[in-house]
Design an enzyme around this catalytic site. Structure first.
Site, short mmCIF file in Angstrom:
data_model
loop_
_atom_site.label_atom_id
_atom_site.label_comp_id
_atom_site.label_asym_id
_atom_site.label_seq_id
_atom_site.Cartn_x
_atom_site.Cartn_y
_atom_site.Cartn_z
N SER A 1 -63.15 -11.25 -4.05
CA SER A 1 -63.92 -10.22 -4.70
C SER A 1 -63.41 -8.81 -4.42
CB SER A 1 -65.39 -10.33 -4.25
OG SER A 1 -65.52 -10.13 -2.85
N LYS B 1 -65.00 -0.62 -1.05
CA LYS B 1 -65.40 -1.65 -2.00
C LYS B 1 -66.86 -1.44 -2.40
CE LYS B 1 -65.63 -6.76 -2.02
NZ LYS B 1 -65.30 -7.97 -1.23
N SER C 1 -62.27 -13.48 0.16
CA SER C 1 -62.22 -12.27 -0.67
C SER C 1 -61.38 -11.13 -0.12
CB SER C 1 -63.63 -11.77 -0.93
OG SER C 1 -64.32 -12.65 -1.79
#
Length: 480
Positions: A151, A73, A175
């Site tokens: 996210s 990520k 997230s």
């Protein structure tokens, strides 16, 4: 070589161990899938294919996942000499790289994983859809007109579409779990401090954030957490030790657990989300649990979100100050998305006493919540699990959160995520499982929450549900 598209990370690692595939072959297959599928989803924003090819051809650590490709990520998990841009345009444009490896990156490498690139995130990870100004929005492989969540939306879309078997994710308010729900994945949020933030960070968001992965199987989620959960010297606190490796919990007897099925809502629940929870309750009864309606005291306390928001604002202000030191110049408000400019302004206005008062309120609130899992508070036996929807509705269309204007965006975000952030603040482990789909084919996850430090309970139950209601054969319309 065996087609590896839908093999999980455990199965791909076994191909390498048995000699049926080489790390280089796994990497080339994953690169081909990313290049073919990602233009439809915009999950991967930056690749490191050449570096991964070189690493696959060289000497790799002899870890359990030797040669298995994964994605990181674009938020946290720094790799020395490489960029992590936190979804921002100013770090991207400046070409900033990080001087040191995070402990998490080192542990992923020691496990044998090969990093293929970085996945899309909302700026600073402060919202639950991956539609940053710095990049194109990430699309949901189950319906590209819809959000993949956030996210960790880029990571979730990539794994759900079969590009890679596993991807790094992180969770400060949902997230890991929210994009897992929206993309039909397994999303395990570890207990606070189970995964170190070192060496650069002790805690963030007042201890609410943690790292992990998104996966297609429970066994992958368990095995990877076993490998990334060694504490680092100097960590401000550590999670309680588990009774045995989580991998050994997969397939273990569930036992007669006491399960609370959420029976209070902050608003009008989506029928699909309610159906998903009710079906989960039925499945839990089938595997031997005792299920009853229940809601923790404080679950929907309005003061909770106000106090939590204050700690986020303080952290965003601090993080932006760190970025300004890296850049050697101020970051202007017009370089930020309005949400994060507002967080910074709030954080800068806050006094130290205001910040500590917010943390004190959250501490008192967390003790109320913890009583649900505490034996003395529940007629001699606390609940072992709480079951809730993961999110308040099926995946919305891209643009939906912002469509009503800045004043309504926050309300829409809050209404969509009333179930997850509580357990970032209490520090409890929670997992989202893909147990329901809408009539038009959108996934809806169910969240299970265990007592502090009890990922073992979550893994045992999640593996039993995976066997009772398998999801591995479902494929999204956009996939490799």
């Amino acid at each position: 070589m065996t087609d590896t598209t839908w093999l999980d990370a455990t199965a791909q690692a076994e191909l390498v161990r048995s000699g049926e595939a080489s790390p280089a072959e796994l990497v080339e297959a994953a690169i081909e899938r990313i290049e073919r599928v990602d233009p439809q989803l915009d999950a991967v924003i930056r690749d490191r294919f050449d570096q991964a090819r070189e690493e696959a051809a060289g000497e790799l650590p002899d870890g359990p996942f030797r040669g298995v490709p994964m994605l990181l990520k674009d938020l946290g998990c720094h790799v020395a000499g490489e960029a992590t841009n936190y979804g921002t345009s100013y770090l991207r444009d400046a070409g900033v790289t990080w001087p040191t490896d995070s402990d998490l990156a080192r542990q992923f490498r020691a496990a044998g994983f090969l990093f293929l690139g970085r996945t899309n995130v909302p700026e600073f990870g402060t919202t639950i859809t991956t539609e940053p100004a710095a990049h194109r929005p990430t699309r949901n492989p189950w319906n590209p007109a819809h959000s993949a969540g956030g996210s960790s939306g880029g990571s979730a879309a990539a794994v759900a579409a079969g590009m890679v078997p596993i991807a790094h994710a992180s969770d400060g308010g949902g997230s890991i779990r929210i994009p897992s729900s929206e993309c039909a994945l397994v999303g395990l949020k570890p207990t606070r401090a189970r995964v170190s933030h070192g060496p650069d960070v002790g805690e963030s968001w007042a201890g609410a954030t943690t790292d992990g992965v998104v996966t297609r199987t429970v066994r992958d989620a368990a095995a990877v957490l076993d490998l990334i959960s060694a504490p680092m010297p100097g960590d401000p606190y550590v999670a309680p030790p588990l009774p045995r490796p989580l991998s050994q919990e997969v397939g273990a007897p569930v036992g007669r657990l006491r399960v609370g099925l959420l029976d209070t809502e902050p608003g009008e629940p989506s029928p699909d989300c309610r159906t998903a929870v009710d079906r989960a309750g039925q499945l839990l009864e089938q595997v031997g649990c005792s299920v009853e309606p229940a809601t923790p005291d404080g679950m929907f306390d309005e003061q909770f979100m106000r106090s939590f928001g204050a700690t986020i604002a303080a952290d965003i202000a601090l993080e932006l100050a760190d970025h300004e030191r890296l850049l050697g110049r101020p970051v202007r408000d017009d370089e930020l998305e309005p949400r994060n400019a507002a967080y910074r302004a709030m954080g800068q206005r806050m006094s130290s006493a205001d910040y500590l008062a917010a943390r004190a309120r959250l501490g008192a609130w967390a003790r109320r919540m913890a009583a649900f899992w505490t034996p003395a508070a529940q007629d001699g036996r606390g609940f072992d699990l709480l079951v809730t929807p993961t999110v308040g509705a099926p995946p919305p269309e891209l643009g939906w959160f912002a469509a009503a204007g800045p004043e309504q965006e926050g309300r829409r975000v809050g209404g969509f995520m009333p179930y997850t952030a509580q357990f970032n603040v209490t520090g409890q482990p929670a997992i989202s499982l893909p147990l329901h789909w809408t009539a038009d084919g959108l996934p809806v996850g169910v969240q299970l929450v265990a007592a502090f430090g009890r990922e073992d309970v979550l893994v045992r139950v999640a593996a039993a549900l995976e066997q009772a209601a398998p999801w591995a054969d479902r494929r999204p319309p956009v996939s490799a």
